[in-house]
Write an enzyme that holds these catalytic residues in place. Sequence first.
Site: not given
Ligand code: WQD
Length: 345
Positions: A15, A37, A61, A128, A153, A157, A181, A183
């Site tokens: 981002i 990193s 860092d 988030s 995590y 936040k 944010y 997703n």
């Molecule tokens: C989305 C959906 C999974 C992978 C996290 C953080 C959020 C932000 C974005 C940083 C869910 C499903 C996922 C896979 C799947 N992070 N999924 N198979 O967990 O909503 O949000 O990432 O800014 O703060 O919490 O995102 O993309 O991991 O998952 O079915 O291989 O996709 O179960 O329903 P998430 P995600």
Amino acid sequence: MKTERILVTGGTGYIGSHTVVELQQAGYRVVIIDDLSNSSADVIDGIERITGSRPDFVEGDCTDIDTLKRLFADYPDIKGIINFAASKAVGESMQRPILYYRNNLNTLLNLLDLMGPNGVKGIVFSSSCTVYGEPDVNPVTEKSPIKKATSPYGNTKQISEEIITDVINAGAPFKSVILRYFNPVGAHPSAEIGELPNGVPQNLVPYLTQTAMGIRKELSVFGNDYHTPDGSCIRDYINVVDLAKAHVIAVERMLTDKTEAPIEIFNLGTGHGVSVLELIDTFTKATGVEVPHKIVGRRAGDIEKVWADPTYANEVLGWKAETSLADTLRSAWDWQCRLRDRGIM
Ligand code: WQD
């Protein structure tokens, strides 16, 4: 060219890099600090190819205050900060909580400590929708209850938002805009920059595009027994460029004293909930590429459904997520193809 310089911490990340592009295209001078990193300095070449100008870059860092003191001494014209620098994998944070609390909180504390003495007017904080936990009601507004975090995590936040609030309420001479944010997905339409997670992607869209490319054998859909129309989880997938543009508006708002309060909080989402299975279907319809996938068990910690009510950001920031999910997923696919063409992945 604007006179103010903006410091972007974590600016070679996903981002962050898209935000640096929009900042430069809005006429701001940018300096990035990043410890690399979870990103590569090659991203700066991509930013330069898109915008025609190269941001200054300091490898460092942010948890080391002396590093930041040197940075502010070298760049006395920094007037705004956008803080992306943080560890951000929910699953990893369950295994390595100390890394997450130390990295994410010490970075923020160092920045807040140095802003006043260095005449910085404001900080945009990358938060988030995780702070809402499993909402009782969707869509989620900025007034929806903050639920107990389900991961270190997410807790970093929540704690970060509280730290910013306490510091500013104590009379700190600067403002903050907190952006929650939903997703973030997709890539810059030029395919010069995009999401490039280290190792096996934790997030849905990069795993999906790597599966479509044949890098991964099959996409696992984590559960289809949720209380949703097709049983899979629902999220609000927002185009990363639309998200980046909101940051430029937030910076402008602080630097031109348009903020209505010392701290403003905005949800950044499309306002539309999309299920995992719907997203897979949209990707195939948009690109013509099939995604081998199978239903497996639920992933621990997953929220069942969360999507934004972005009305406040639409009305107060004059910002709206405009890119369709189909176009966004096409941009993610174009980026995956560029990585292949460059022999990177
Ligand atoms: C989305 C959906 C999974 C992978 C996290 C953080 C959020 C932000 C974005 C940083 C869910 C499903 C996922 C896979 C799947 N992070 N999924 N198979 O967990 O909503 O949000 O990432 O800014 O703060 O919490 O995102 O993309 O991991 O998952 O079915 O291989 O996709 O179960 O329903 P998430 P995600």
